[in-house]
Design a protein around this motif. Structure first.
Motif, PDB file in Angstrom:
ATOM      1  N   ASN A 139     -96.047   4.867  22.621  1.00  0.00           N
ATOM      2  CA  ASN A 139     -97.357   5.119  23.225  1.00  0.00           C
ATOM      3  C   ASN A 139     -98.432   4.921  22.153  1.00  0.00           C
ATOM      4  O   ASN A 139     -98.125   4.702  20.981  1.00  0.00           O
ATOM      5  N   PHE A 140     -99.695   5.004  22.551  1.00  0.00           N
ATOM      6  CA  PHE A 140    -100.783   4.709  21.631  1.00  0.00           C
ATOM      7  C   PHE A 140    -100.798   5.643  20.415  1.00  0.00           C
ATOM      8  O   PHE A 140    -101.076   5.217  19.298  1.00  0.00           O
ATOM      9  N   SER A 141    -100.512   6.914  20.631  1.00  0.00           N
ATOM     10  CA  SER A 141    -100.487   7.871  19.508  1.00  0.00           C
ATOM     11  C   SER A 141     -99.381   7.516  18.527  1.00  0.00           C
ATOM     12  O   SER A 141     -99.577   7.588  17.310  1.00  0.00           O
ATOM     13  N   GLU A 142     -98.232   7.144  19.032  1.00  0.00           N
ATOM     14  CA  GLU A 142     -97.114   6.763  18.159  1.00  0.00           C
ATOM     15  C   GLU A 142     -97.423   5.474  17.395  1.00  0.00           C
ATOM     16  O   GLU A 142     -97.069   5.345  16.222  1.00  0.00           O
ATOM     17  N   ALA A 144    -100.463   4.489  16.543  1.00  0.00           N
ATOM     18  CA  ALA A 144    -101.451   4.886  15.525  1.00  0.00           C
ATOM     19  C   ALA A 144    -100.746   5.540  14.336  1.00  0.00           C
ATOM     20  O   ALA A 144    -101.021   5.213  13.184  1.00  0.00           O
ATOM     21  N   TYR A 145     -99.835   6.440  14.615  1.00  0.00           N
ATOM     22  CA  TYR A 145     -99.098   7.122  13.544  1.00  0.00           C
ATOM     23  C   TYR A 145     -98.283   6.132  12.718  1.00  0.00           C
ATOM     24  O   TYR A 145     -98.275   6.198  11.492  1.00  0.00           O
ATOM     25  N   TYR A 149    -102.845   5.548  10.924  1.00  0.00           N
ATOM     26  CA  TYR A 149    -104.175   5.948  11.357  1.00  0.00           C
ATOM     27  C   TYR A 149    -104.183   7.463  11.466  1.00  0.00           C
ATOM     28  O   TYR A 149    -103.157   8.072  11.808  1.00  0.00           O
ATOM     29  N   ASN A 150    -105.331   8.074  11.189  1.00  0.00           N
ATOM     30  CA  ASN A 150    -105.427   9.537  11.272  1.00  0.00           C
ATOM     31  C   ASN A 150    -105.199  10.037  12.692  1.00  0.00           C
ATOM     32  O   ASN A 150    -104.650  11.106  12.896  1.00  0.00           O
ATOM     33  N   ASN A 151    -105.646   9.242  13.654  1.00  0.00           N
ATOM     34  CA  ASN A 151    -105.447   9.606  15.062  1.00  0.00           C
ATOM     35  C   ASN A 151    -105.606   8.361  15.926  1.00  0.00           C
ATOM     36  O   ASN A 151    -106.073   7.325  15.456  1.00  0.00           O
ATOM     37  N   SER A 152    -105.224   8.488  17.177  1.00  0.00           N
ATOM     38  CA  SER A 152    -105.271   7.324  18.060  1.00  0.00           C
ATOM     39  C   SER A 152    -106.709   6.924  18.409  1.00  0.00           C
ATOM     40  O   SER A 152    -106.967   5.768  18.729  1.00  0.00           O
ATOM     41  N   SER A 153    -107.647   7.861  18.309  1.00  0.00           N
ATOM     42  CA  SER A 153    -109.058   7.523  18.578  1.00  0.00           C
ATOM     43  C   SER A 153    -109.588   6.541  17.545  1.00  0.00           C
ATOM     44  O   SER A 153    -110.327   5.609  17.887  1.00  0.00           O
TER      45      SER A 153
END
Length: 185
Positions: A139-142, A144-145, A149-153
């Motif tokens: 997913n987008f959060s995963e 980003a991680y 990235y500090n967060n998905s935003s």
């Protein structure tokens, strides 16, 4: 002894296998094939014009200029950094890797490529994000991680700035608009 040839646009395993196949077809005595570089036995009897012709057919070229070699090495180092999920600070990473000041590397890269090293790394990351979205494994959060990235935003803002669309819009597209790594500048 050996002959080392630096090759432009050789940025992935598929590139390596293509070059290896072509070198074998030419009867070269190959010591190794790495991203951006081929090492041949010094006794390899090959006409460079033929080698250049074969490489050019696949979008590669032999680099002889020291500045171009360094730029290609920086690009390959950044590609590997992202593929290996290396979270080192960009300037520290490049300074350590090339034993040159980040300022000098950055100025040379910007002058030669017309884009900053930071922007180049962001463009590489965005193409990696596109690949990961297309694979639909994270997913987008995963995602980003996995790209530090500090967060998905933060990733979402960068993705939209580079592509002009949201990650969700890209995910829902039927036609994927991805660049090959050697086309990123």
């Amino acid at each position: 002894m050996k002959q080392t040839l630096n090759i432009k646009n050789m940025v992935c395993d598929r590139c390596k296998s293509t070059v290896l196949r072509e070198l074998e077809a030419l009867g070269c005595d190959i010591i190794s094939v790495e991203l951006g570089q081929i090492i041949l036995d010094e006794n390899t009897d090959i006409r460079y014009s033929k080698l250049e012709e074969v490489l050019k057919k696949h979008g590669f070229e032999i680099i002889k200029d020291e500045t171009e070699i360094l730029i290609e090495e920086i690009k390959i180092a950044l590609i590997k950094k992202i593929e290996n999920q290396d979270y080192a600070n960009l300037s520290s990473f490049l300074t350590k890797r090339f034993n040159k000041s980040y300022s000098a590397l950055s100025k040379l890269f910007s002058k030669t490529e017309g884009v900053t090293i930071e922007k180049y790394e962001i463009n590489l990351k965005i193409e990696k994000v596109k690949e990961m979205i297309q694979l639909r494994q994270l997913n987008f959060s995963e995602i980003a991680y996995s790209l530090n990235y500090n967060n998905s935003s933060h990733l979402a803002r960068q993705f939209k700035n580079v592509t002009g669309m949201s990650m969700t819009t890209f995910k829902n597209l039927q036609k994927w608009n991805r660049k090959s790594i050697d086309q990123i500048v």
